[in-house]
Design a protein around this motif. Structure first.
Motif, PDB file in Angstrom:
ATOM      1  N   ASP A 154       0.876  -1.171   0.000  1.00 27.68           N
ATOM      2  CA  ASP A 154       0.000   0.000   0.000  1.00 27.68           C
ATOM      3  C   ASP A 154       0.910   1.217   0.000  1.00 27.68           C
ATOM      4  OD1 ASP A 154      -2.041   1.819   0.181  1.00 27.68           O
ATOM      5  OD2 ASP A 154      -3.122   0.699   1.695  1.00 27.68           O
ATOM      6  N   LYS A 193       2.891   4.636   0.324  1.00 26.97           N
ATOM      7  CA  LYS A 193       2.869   5.647   1.367  1.00 26.97           C
ATOM      8  C   LYS A 193       2.074   6.865   0.894  1.00 26.97           C
ATOM      9  CE  LYS A 193       5.581   3.184   3.935  1.00 26.97           C
ATOM     10  NZ  LYS A 193       5.039   2.452   5.086  1.00 26.97           N
ATOM     11  N   CYS A 249      -9.733   4.590  11.690  1.00 30.39           N
ATOM     12  CA  CYS A 249      -9.384   3.176  11.829  1.00 30.39           C
ATOM     13  C   CYS A 249     -10.492   2.415  12.556  1.00 30.39           C
ATOM     14  CB  CYS A 249      -8.073   3.057  12.605  1.00 30.39           C
ATOM     15  SG  CYS A 249      -7.538   1.365  12.940  1.00 30.39           S
ATOM     16  N   SER A 264      -5.040   5.672   7.881  1.00 33.73           N
ATOM     17  CA  SER A 264      -3.764   5.750   7.170  1.00 33.73           C
ATOM     18  C   SER A 264      -3.775   4.956   5.879  1.00 33.73           C
ATOM     19  CB  SER A 264      -2.626   5.242   8.057  1.00 33.73           C
ATOM     20  OG  SER A 264      -2.562   5.960   9.269  1.00 33.73           O
ATOM     21  N   VAL A 265      -4.336   3.745   5.937  1.00 34.24           N
ATOM     22  CA  VAL A 265      -4.295   2.844   4.783  1.00 34.24           C
ATOM     23  C   VAL A 265      -5.588   2.034   4.711  1.00 34.24           C
ATOM     24  CG1 VAL A 265      -1.779   2.590   4.854  1.00 34.24           C
ATOM     25  CG2 VAL A 265      -3.210   0.987   6.115  1.00 34.24           C
ATOM     26  N   CYS A 299      -5.286   2.327  10.803  1.00 29.13           N
ATOM     27  CA  CYS A 299      -4.113   3.166  11.054  1.00 29.13           C
ATOM     28  C   CYS A 299      -2.879   2.314  10.765  1.00 29.13           C
ATOM     29  CB  CYS A 299      -4.107   3.666  12.493  1.00 29.13           C
ATOM     30  SG  CYS A 299      -3.839   2.375  13.741  1.00 29.13           S
ATOM     31  N   SER A 300      -1.734   2.949  10.632  1.00 23.91           N
ATOM     32  CA  SER A 300      -0.526   2.202  10.299  1.00 23.91           C
ATOM     33  C   SER A 300      -0.055   1.319  11.458  1.00 23.91           C
ATOM     34  CB  SER A 300       0.589   3.161   9.876  1.00 23.91           C
ATOM     35  OG  SER A 300       0.849   4.115  10.884  1.00 23.91           O
ATOM     36  N   TRP A 301      -0.449   1.652  12.701  1.00 19.43           N
ATOM     37  CA  TRP A 301      -0.050   0.827  13.847  1.00 19.43           C
ATOM     38  C   TRP A 301      -0.766  -0.517  13.808  1.00 19.43           C
ATOM     39  CZ3 TRP A 301      -1.796  -1.808  18.109  1.00 19.43           C
ATOM     40  CH2 TRP A 301      -0.835  -2.102  19.109  1.00 19.43           C
ATOM     41  N   ASN A 343      -2.216  -1.779  11.109  1.00 16.96           N
ATOM     42  CA  ASN A 343      -1.887  -2.407   9.828  1.00 16.96           C
ATOM     43  C   ASN A 343      -0.376  -2.637   9.771  1.00 16.96           C
ATOM     44  OD1 ASN A 343      -1.279  -1.642   6.535  1.00 16.96           O
ATOM     45  ND2 ASN A 343      -2.741  -3.240   7.052  1.00 16.96           N
ATOM     46  N   ASN A 344       0.098  -3.528  10.601  1.00 14.05           N
ATOM     47  CA  ASN A 344       1.523  -3.758  10.732  1.00 14.05           C
ATOM     48  C   ASN A 344       1.759  -5.250  10.926  1.00 14.05           C
ATOM     49  OD1 ASN A 344       4.157  -4.069  12.248  1.00 14.05           O
ATOM     50  ND2 ASN A 344       4.202  -1.857  11.868  1.00 14.05           N
TER      51      ASN A 344
END
Length: 216
Positions: A45, A47, A70, A85-86, A110-112, A114-115
């Motif tokens: 995805d 940035k 999110c 974020s994504v 959120c990117s947290w 989605n990690n």
């Protein structure tokens, strides 16, 4: 030569089209109440670029009317939560596995959350509207997935412009112009150096076939 972003992924996509019957994808708004897990292997995805989202999974959600913080309500997150974020790929499978060409779900993350560090974590959510993606291939770029969505146009062109890969659904006349047929008006993409012209063939299912590939 300048570095071409995601070139190897694009070449792999073109190679797949040249060797296999690659069918259309689907993206439909659905309601999902079940707890979900991050899909293992859905890493591509792009940035965010301020003021420009390009062909991202986030934009695919927004294009379908899904624009929310999110969704994940557990565990407690750090940093950017609850920022959208994504577009996060989700599955009901606890091992995070989705077969190539299979079905998964796309929702705001959120990117947290989605990690990869959170792979295998069961996520709860109160928001239930998301996209059901069919025909998704693990690690696929948003632009190639979106290119394979249904279209009335018989051709599509994947091209590199302003440091990113883009696509456009085009008519037969536009395809002929891109191929250099002098009987047709000049292609609007005449200044683009790298591109792939793709034809949609419609039998029982729509499949995609490479007509011209101009890649470095």
């Amino acid at each position: 030569m300048e570095e071409i972003k995601d070139l190897e992924l694009i070449k792999a996509f073109v190679d797949t089209l040249q060797n296999y019957r690659v069918e259309s994808t689907g993206a439909a708004v659905v309601t999902i109440n079940a707890n979900l897990y991050n899909v293992d292997g859905s890493t591509h995805d792009p940035k965010k670029v301020p003021g420009h989202e390009g062909d991202t999974w986030k934009k695919l959600l927004k294009d379908n009317g899904i624009d929310h913080n999110c969704y994940v309500t557990n565990p407690n997150a750090e940093g950017v939560h609850p920022e959208f974020s994504v577009g996060g790929h989700m599955t009901t499978n606890s091992n995070g596995q989705v077969a190539n060409g299979g079905t998964c779900y796309l929702m705001p993350e959120c990117s947290w959350h989605n990690n990869k560090a959170r792979d295998g974590v069961e996520y709860t959510h109160t928001e239930t509207q998301m996209l059901k993606l069919t025909g998704y291939n693990l690690g696929e770029l948003p632009v190639t997935f979106k290119l394979r969505l249904p279209s009335d146009q018989p051709f599509a062109v994947l091209y590199y412009d302003q440091n990113e890969w883009k696509f456009k659904n085009i008519s037969r006349n536009e395809a002929e112009a891109l191929k250099g047929n002098a009987s047709y008006a000049a292609s609007p993409l005449h200044s683009v150096e790298y591109y792939v012209l793709i034809e949609r063939k419609r039998d029982e299912k729509t499949t995609h076939h490479v007509l011209i590939s101009k890649l470095p």
